[in-house]
Design an enzyme around this catalytic site. Structure first.
Site, short mmCIF file in Angstrom:
data_model
loop_
_atom_site.label_atom_id
_atom_site.label_comp_id
_atom_site.label_asym_id
_atom_site.label_seq_id
_atom_site.Cartn_x
_atom_site.Cartn_y
_atom_site.Cartn_z
N GLU A 114 36.01 50.56 32.53
CA GLU A 114 35.49 51.24 32.93
C GLU A 114 34.01 51.56 33.17
OE1 GLU A 114 37.51 53.78 33.05
OE2 GLU A 114 39.29 52.56 33.02
C1 LIG Z 1 40.56 43.96 29.54
C2 LIG Z 1 40.02 44.11 30.88
C3 LIG Z 1 40.79 45.44 31.35
C4 LIG Z 1 40.54 46.33 32.25
N1 LIG Z 1 41.30 47.31 32.68
C5 LIG Z 1 41.35 48.48 34.09
C6 LIG Z 1 41.66 48.47 34.36
O1 LIG Z 1 42.83 49.70 34.24
N2 LIG Z 1 41.68 48.96 36.07
C7 LIG Z 1 40.63 48.84 36.58
O2 LIG Z 1 40.69 49.33 37.92
N3 LIG Z 1 40.46 47.75 36.20
C8 LIG Z 1 40.09 47.77 34.34
N4 LIG Z 1 39.13 46.39 34.44
C9 LIG Z 1 38.13 46.21 35.02
C10 LIG Z 1 36.55 46.38 34.67
O3 LIG Z 1 36.78 48.16 34.85
C11 LIG Z 1 35.68 45.31 35.19
O4 LIG Z 1 35.37 44.34 34.48
C12 LIG Z 1 33.96 46.65 35.52
O5 LIG Z 1 34.22 47.62 36.26
C13 LIG Z 1 32.76 45.15 35.95
O6 LIG Z 1 33.51 44.83 36.58
P1 LIG Z 1 33.21 43.43 37.22
O7 LIG Z 1 34.03 42.39 35.89
O8 LIG Z 1 34.10 42.47 37.75
O9 LIG Z 1 32.22 42.62 36.60
P2 LIG Z 1 31.11 42.91 37.34
O10 LIG Z 1 31.02 43.59 39.10
O11 LIG Z 1 30.62 41.38 38.46
O12 LIG Z 1 29.50 42.99 36.81
C14 LIG Z 1 28.99 41.07 35.82
C15 LIG Z 1 27.50 41.68 35.01
O13 LIG Z 1 26.71 41.84 36.14
C16 LIG Z 1 25.89 43.48 36.29
N5 LIG Z 1 26.17 44.03 37.27
C17 LIG Z 1 26.57 44.72 38.40
N6 LIG Z 1 26.42 45.61 39.31
C18 LIG Z 1 25.16 45.42 39.28
C19 LIG Z 1 24.24 46.16 39.54
N7 LIG Z 1 24.23 46.92 41.67
N8 LIG Z 1 22.89 46.46 39.58
C20 LIG Z 1 22.85 46.03 37.42
N9 LIG Z 1 23.77 45.38 37.04
C21 LIG Z 1 25.18 44.84 37.80
C22 LIG Z 1 26.89 44.23 36.13
O14 LIG Z 1 26.85 45.42 34.41
C23 LIG Z 1 27.57 43.45 34.45
O15 LIG Z 1 26.91 42.75 33.68
C24 LIG Z 1 39.46 45.89 33.24
C25 LIG Z 1 38.95 44.61 32.71
C26 LIG Z 1 38.82 44.13 31.19
C27 LIG Z 1 38.51 42.99 30.67
#
Ligand SMILES: Cc1cc2nc3c(=O)[nH]c(=O)nc-3n(C[C@H](O)[C@H](O)[C@H](O)COP(=O)(O)OP(=O)(O)OC[C@H]3O[C@@H](n4cnc5c(N)ncnc54)[C@H](O)[C@@H]3O)c2cc1C
Length: 609
Positions: free
Chosen positions: A448
């Site tokens: 989220e």
């Molecule tokens: C169990 C599970 C259920 C989920 N359910 C859903 C769902 O129902 N629908 C859906 O659409 N998604 C879902 N997600 C996805 C979830 O919302 C994302 O994993 C989350 O938004 C983070 O994206 P990412 O994993 O690509 O991490 P990334 O975006 O790659 O981030 C990795 C790290 O870098 C940091 N970061 C990234 N960009 C920046 C920035 N610009 N500045 C500073 N720090 C930054 C982040 O805070 C994090 O610490 C789910 C994920 C999981 C694991």
């Protein structure tokens, strides 16, 4: 989870019947015929029974036998299907959105129900929650066609729903999604090409159809979040008469193997591999500048899901507290520090164990105060006849959402760790319940929108909303509440909160200074800590407001009364939170003033060592 499900509703009854003006909510047209304050105990009792007898028994099965892919379809434990059916059939799930049913619960009561359900099995709840959130989107933004085709069956639980934002290369930065939508000859119907990952409840065998609410960019729309539209994409196509007619070219590619929440299917989905996937646009196509409506629409579901994430986090912390508290009364170990030759005692009698229990209890009650206050505002926003009150509620919710999501989901992890510490070695084993709770709760700070995103939402959007007027009003109201504690009994708490309020104003000034001096790097350096400070100040004020009431009630009932320990416990929990947690705001202000830039100065290469 081998332990019995434990939950105590006394704090919920205090919040609903003694602290917040629930009677005002129950007087709204939608609820006045259906419910009165006298029904609250019965509703809580019934929900607790469902949590204990129907949902909690699915918890261990989901953890031991995770959601998995079998012949291209996700299989869940059998018990999930029965529980899902029961919850939906008995009006505890998405049917609560059906205002014509005459039985819709106010949001604040539904919050109490959901807290217990999340405590019983947090991996089960998202199947219902995602359905509710996606149905609400269609209810708000759908046209007659999408409502006719999908809404009825989502409300009664026959079909489930999901929210599909994330893609392998677009997580935090949703604006980078590559999902595409192409117009067809039928107005409002688009061909979809997309790969989505991490989709909660993305596939399962609980329902015969799954309705995906999916973000994609219509050909020619603007880049970034501006150009994104929202589509209703069913797993199986549906005829005008509501019958399933065949597959819609949606494939489940994989299901994640996760640290926790193993009963919750987290799926990678492919839409349109065979160029034969169709979706219905919600709202209008992009305007002449390519600006689309999808992100604004999706925010409705995201705000709901962020609130739910805070609630799931609260429920996990509450479970840690109830379980650790019970164990501390059963486990005999050591002797009193004041009487080393005395009898061995229950560990709850050791000061350090009491400290840990109080730490969890005080946080749970402070966070619960914030969450239920926000739920109450939800009912005011949706149902109050007075426009100004609705607008005030809506503004306050905007500020509260990043705190509910970001703060509660950040602190649940260390709070559960503290619960495990109470158990000692047994807490580290899977024979006792908190090992699973720890595994399950870590995701809440990530999904989220990670909690960094929440902190930037607070600083970047909520501080500045409507030229800063919204946050200014939020702060003034908070200050007035703190001023009301200026009485001898709470003099110390009043002093700490007043000092913390001043420190927070300093923090704001320093943050603005970074902005004015264009030291943009300093903002993210402190954003998460500032979000925590905001929540600590708010939670601190709310828990003292509760304590003022609880203290009067304790005096009223007297020491021998069965409710006395509850009221006295609330007063002491408030004192603990304000005097042990709130001062961290002063520390953050000092750290900011010191202006340490080691994070910025360290060479990237240094992170190799
Ligand atoms: C169990 C599970 C259920 C989920 N359910 C859903 C769902 O129902 N629908 C859906 O659409 N998604 C879902 N997600 C996805 C979830 O919302 C994302 O994993 C989350 O938004 C983070 O994206 P990412 O994993 O690509 O991490 P990334 O975006 O790659 O981030 C990795 C790290 O870098 C940091 N970061 C990234 N960009 C920046 C920035 N610009 N500045 C500073 N720090 C930054 C982040 O805070 C994090 O610490 C789910 C994920 C999981 C694991």
């Amino acid at each position: 989870m081998p332990a019995n499900f434990l939950f105590n509703t006394r704090d919920l009854r205090f919040i609903l019947k003694e602290w917040l003006p629930l009677d005002q909510v129950l007087s709204y047209d939608l609820f006045s015929e259906a419910y009165s304050i006298d029904d609250v105990d019965m509703i809580l009792e019934q929900a607790l029974k469902v949590a204990k007898d129907v949902i909690a028994p699915t918890n261990e099965e989901g953890d031991r036998h995770p959601a998995h892919l079998e012949n291209g379809k996700v299989e869940l434990p059998a018990s999930f299907k029965e529980a899902y059916q029961f919850v939906q059939d008995n009006g505890w799930g998405s049917s609560n959105l059906d205002e014509e049913s005459g039985a819709a619960l106010p949001e604040i009561l539904q919050t109490a129900v959901n807290e217990m359900f999340c405590a019983a099995n947090p991996a089960f709840v998202p199947y219902v929650g995602a359905t509710t959130g996606s149905a609400r989107l269609i209810q708000t933004f759908g046209n007659d066609k999408t409502k006719d085709l999908f809404l009825g069956k989502m409300l009664d639980g026959t079909w489930a729903g999901t929210m599909c934002l994330t893609e392998p290369n677009a997580g935090s930065d949703v604006g980078d999604i590559t999902s595409k939508a192409f117009p067809t000859d039928t107005p409002g119907v688009y061909k979809i090409k997309s790969t989505k990952c991490f989709i909660t409840a993305g596939d399962h065998n609980l329902t015969e159809n799954i309705i995906h609410l999916l973000l994609a960019r219509i050909e020619g729309a603007a880049p970034g979040t501006k150009g994104i539209s929202l589509f209703v994409v069913p797993k199986f196509r549906v005829s005008d008469s509501g019958e399933i007619t065949g597959p819609n070219d949606v494939t489940t590619v994989a299901v994640e193997h996760k640290l926790g929440l193993k009963g919750s299917a987290t799926a990678m989905l492919s839409f349109g591999d065979n160029n034969d996937c169709y979706g219905y646009l919600l709202g209008n196509p992009p305007d002449e500048k390519g600006k689309a409506q999808g992100m604004a629409q999706m925010f409705q579901m995201m705000n709901g899901a962020r609130f739910e994430t805070g609630l799931m986090s609260l429920a996990a912390a509450a479970v840690a507290y109830y379980q650790a508290s019970q164990y501390s009364k059963e486990r005999i170990q050591g002797r009193p520090i004041t009487n080393p030759k005395g009898d061995r005692i229950q560990i709850v009698k050791h000061v350090d164990v009491r400290r840990m229990l109080m730490h969890i209890k005080a946080h749970v009650e402070a966070m619960r105060a914030m969450i239920y206050k926000t739920a109450l505002l939800g009912d005011i926003m949706n149902h109050d006849a007075d426009e100004a009150r609705r607008a005030h509620a809506s503004n306050t919710i905007e500020v509260n959402i990043p705190l509910v999501k970001g703060y509660v989901s950040d602190v649940v992890w260390p709070l559960v760790a503290e619960g495990i510490q109470v158990y000692g070695g047994y807490g580290f084993t899977e024979e006792y319940p908190l090992a699973q709770v720890a595994r399950d709760c870590k995701i809440y700070s990530i999904w989220e929108g990670t909690n960094y995103i929440q902190s930037m939402d607070l600083l970047g959007r909520k501080w500045t909303m409507k030229n800063g007027e919204v946050f200014k009003a939020w702060m003034i109201e908070l200050k007035q509440l703190i001023e009301s504690f200026n009485k001898p009994e709470f003099a110390k708490e009043y002093a700490v909160l007043s000092e913390a309020y001043g420190a927070y104003r300093q923090i704001q000034k320093m943050a603005m200074g970074f902005y004015m001096e264009q030291k943009f790097d300093m903002f993210p350096l402190f954003a998460t800590r500032i979000m925590h400070c905001t929540a600590k100040l708010y939670c601190g004020a709310l828990i003292v407001e509760q304590a003022v009431l609880a203290s009067a009630k304790a005096a009223e009932v007297g020491e021998g009364h069965f409710d006395y320990p509850f009221y006295k416990g609330k007063v002491e929990a408030a004192r603990y939170y304000v005097r042990n947690v709130v001062p961290e705001i002063m520390t953050t202000a000092r750290i900011m003033a010191d202006g340490d830039t080691s994070v910025l100065d360290v060479p990237e290469e240094a992170f190799e060592f």
